[in-house]
Scaffold this active site. Structure first.
Site, PDB file in Angstrom:
ATOM      1  N   ASP A   1     -10.971 -24.147 -41.872  1.00  0.00           N
ATOM      2  CA  ASP A   1     -12.211 -24.853 -41.531  1.00  0.00           C
ATOM      3  C   ASP A   1     -12.316 -26.204 -42.231  1.00  0.00           C
ATOM      4  O   ASP A   1     -13.408 -26.651 -42.559  1.00  0.00           O
ATOM      5  CB  ASP A   1     -13.445 -23.991 -41.866  1.00  0.00           C
ATOM      6  CG  ASP A   1     -13.312 -22.589 -41.310  1.00  0.00           C
ATOM      7  OD1 ASP A   1     -12.969 -22.476 -40.123  1.00  0.00           O
ATOM      8  OD2 ASP A   1     -13.535 -21.615 -42.048  1.00  0.00           O
TER       9      ASP A   1
ATOM     10  N   LYS B   1      -9.617 -29.517 -39.097  1.00  0.00           N
ATOM     11  CA  LYS B   1      -8.309 -29.833 -38.497  1.00  0.00           C
ATOM     12  C   LYS B   1      -8.453 -30.291 -37.050  1.00  0.00           C
ATOM     13  O   LYS B   1      -7.726 -31.152 -36.598  1.00  0.00           O
ATOM     14  CB  LYS B   1      -7.403 -28.584 -38.514  1.00  0.00           C
ATOM     15  CG  LYS B   1      -6.931 -28.195 -39.895  1.00  0.00           C
ATOM     16  CD  LYS B   1      -5.910 -27.075 -39.830  1.00  0.00           C
ATOM     17  CE  LYS B   1      -6.484 -25.711 -39.536  1.00  0.00           C
ATOM     18  NZ  LYS B   1      -7.433 -25.194 -40.502  1.00  0.00           N
ATOM     19  N   GLY B   2      -9.414 -29.687 -36.326  1.00  0.00           N
ATOM     20  CA  GLY B   2      -9.567 -29.965 -34.899  1.00  0.00           C
ATOM     21  C   GLY B   2      -9.707 -31.444 -34.621  1.00  0.00           C
ATOM     22  O   GLY B   2      -9.009 -32.011 -33.782  1.00  0.00           O
TER      23      GLY B   2
ATOM     24  N   GLY C   1     -10.354 -21.453 -34.850  1.00  0.00           N
ATOM     25  CA  GLY C   1     -11.425 -22.091 -34.083  1.00  0.00           C
ATOM     26  C   GLY C   1     -11.454 -23.566 -34.391  1.00  0.00           C
ATOM     27  O   GLY C   1     -11.581 -23.957 -35.547  1.00  0.00           O
TER      28      GLY C   1
ATOM     29  N   LYS D   1     -14.987 -34.684 -44.138  1.00  0.00           N
ATOM     30  CA  LYS D   1     -16.396 -34.421 -44.439  1.00  0.00           C
ATOM     31  C   LYS D   1     -16.875 -35.045 -45.761  1.00  0.00           C
ATOM     32  O   LYS D   1     -17.690 -34.467 -46.471  1.00  0.00           O
ATOM     33  CB  LYS D   1     -16.659 -32.911 -44.416  1.00  0.00           C
ATOM     34  CG  LYS D   1     -16.465 -32.317 -43.007  1.00  0.00           C
ATOM     35  CD  LYS D   1     -16.763 -30.842 -42.953  1.00  0.00           C
ATOM     36  CE  LYS D   1     -18.041 -30.528 -42.247  1.00  0.00           C
ATOM     37  NZ  LYS D   1     -18.242 -29.100 -41.975  1.00  0.00           N
TER      38      LYS D   1
ATOM     39  N   ASP E   1     -18.759 -37.414 -46.003  1.00  0.00           N
ATOM     40  CA  ASP E   1     -20.178 -37.781 -45.839  1.00  0.00           C
ATOM     41  C   ASP E   1     -21.121 -36.654 -46.242  1.00  0.00           C
ATOM     42  O   ASP E   1     -22.287 -36.907 -46.551  1.00  0.00           O
ATOM     43  CB  ASP E   1     -20.456 -38.199 -44.383  1.00  0.00           C
ATOM     44  CG  ASP E   1     -20.056 -37.144 -43.376  1.00  0.00           C
ATOM     45  OD1 ASP E   1     -18.945 -36.590 -43.504  1.00  0.00           O
ATOM     46  OD2 ASP E   1     -20.852 -36.849 -42.471  1.00  0.00           O
TER      47      ASP E   1
END
Ligand code: IMP
Length: 429
Positions: free
Chosen positions: A13, A16-17, A40, A330, A332
């Site tokens: 999580d 990577k997407g 996912g 992430k 931010d």
């Protein structure tokens, strides 16, 4: 230009997407090489949000997308996913999607076993995604799995089903699960076989051709190094090798084809499921990270556990997986924290150590040694150039690089494709 292998360097999580989507734009072929629909990925393109579990992210851009032999594939879930993304306007045809004929299937009996074992494990449960991934890999290494190439061969399929059920029936009885008859399983497989058949072929040949033609291949990892069945927080891991070395075995190419290994790292740490997590924050700060980072699982919707950045863990992943460069995601989410902490070592029975030991008892006992670092009042959110970052954010990024012993190739600062600060092109090494 060379190939790129993308892997997670924490517990999954890491975002990577988005990175894979960005890189897929520049690649000719995208390949999944391990895991299954436990993964996912969410990809946001304009107003469209695509959620992928099995499909390689290359399908968004119509690139040749391969589900390699190292993946365990639930064919019903694959067909559902194809239908779902078609409904969102993507074109999925056998020209762009290949499923390796030697990949093993995840069957409903694997999901049953996963759920029944977890339900009975009490405090020892792993917190799996419940997709049957572990039991499917067990059958693969137990040499009794059904593979895609078996689906077209009715006679062989019947004997394979008998062999598989000879193993599963005693297990099912012991767990009070209803019997699966050979006829019922055969009927299910007969029904799904023609629907997947157009995609099934020797995927390694297409990859071989692509590599010989100097086309750019992107190897898309799922989960992450700390969930690797050998190198992760065993037994609280997934059942495949998630390190970059698996890209070769799980796709059917030589090890040098993996190219530049890009590790994806979140600017803090999260984990779903059970297992050790030294830098975890079970307090208001952990809650705040979870809320700001929207830390809920893509697959199961479970709330993720959150903590500060653990440099010890990532340094270990960099070494084990041979990571050449990092994407810090992430960043931010840390906007507005007055002070940040980084875990720079562990205390274990009165000693300071600089690695995560293999023993579960030790992993559970280590306590983080923190380094405090000044936060920033300005915003990194949506920053698209290095000079847009507040000075303290630059300092944070540089300190992370120093501690983990790897250079940062780019930083992501928001969910959109363009919310990226690029410092190094991984395809150029
Ligand atoms: P399994 O892969 O479903 O057997 O789950 C084993 C462990 O890996 C559990 O802790 C899961 O939460 C974790 N896991 C599996 N896939 C992912 C993923 O894509 N992201 C994060 N954690 C995952």
């Amino acid at each position: 230009m060379g190939n790129v292998t993308v892997i997670g360097a924490q517990w999954g999580d890491e975002g990577k997407g988005k990175v894979i989507d960005w890189l897929a734009d520049r690649a000719d072929v995208v390949v999944r090489f391990q895991g299954g629909n436990n993964a996912g990925h969410t990809i946001v393109v304009g107003n469209n949000e695509y959620k992928f579990s099995l499909l390689p992210s290359g399908v968004v851009q119509g690139k040749l997308s391969i589900i390699g032999n190292g993946v365990v594939v639930d064919p019903w879930s694959l067909l559902d996913e194809i239908e779902r993304v078609r409904g969102q306007g993507l074109t999925i045809t056998p020209e762009i999607l290949a499923v390796a004929d030697n990949a093993c299937l995840v069957l409903p009996l694997h999901r049953d076993l996963d759920a029944a074992r977890e339900a009975r494990a009490g405090a020892g449960r792993i917190g799996t995604t419940g997709r049957g991934i572990g039991p499917a890999y067990e059958d693969k290494v137990g040499r009794r799995a059904i593979r895609f190439c078996d689906l077209g061969d009715e006679a062989a399929l019947e004997s394979k089903i008998s062999r598989l059920l000879a193993h599963h029936e005693p297990l099912r009885r012991g767990l009070d699960l209803p019997e699966v008859t050979p006829d019922a399983l055969l009927a299910m497989l007969r029904q799904v076989a023609p629907k997947v058949a157009p995609y099934v072929r020797p995927a390694w040949r297409e990859l071989d051709r692509a590599i010989r033609d100097n086309r750019q291949v992107l190897f898309e990892g799922a989960q992450a190094v700390m969930l690797d069945v050998d190198h992760g927080t065993y037994p609280f891991v997934t059942s495949s090798n998630t390190v970059a070395g698996q890209a070769a075995a799980g796709a059917g190419v030589g090890p040098s084809a993996a190219g530049f290994v890009l590790g994806i790292v979140k600017a803090y740490t999260t984990r779903v499921g059970e297992g050790p997590f030294p830098a975890e924050l079970k307090d208001a700060t952990g809650e705040k990270l979870g809320e700001r980072g929207r830390e809920f699982g893509t697959v199961t919707g479970r709330k993720r556990r959150c903590g500060w950045f653990d440099a010890v863990l990532v340094r270990q992943s960099v070494a084990i997986a041979g990571i050449d460069g990092i994407v810090l995601t992430k960043l931010d989410v840390l906007d507005g924290f007055e002070t940040l902490k980084i875990c720079v070592g562990y205390r274990l029975r009165g000693e300071t150590i600089d690695y995560l030991p293999a023993s579960l008892a030790d992993q559970a006992a280590v306590e983080p040694v923190w380094e405090e670092i000044e936060g920033w009042s300005g915003q990194t959110h949506r920053a698209r150039s290095w000079k847009d970052l507040p000075a303290a954010a630059v300092k944070y990024v540089r300190r992370i690089e120093e501690l983990i012993g790897a250079q940062i190739a780019f930083v992501t600062t928001g969910p959109e494709r363009a919310d990226i600060i690029m410092m190094r092109d991984p395809f150029r090494g």
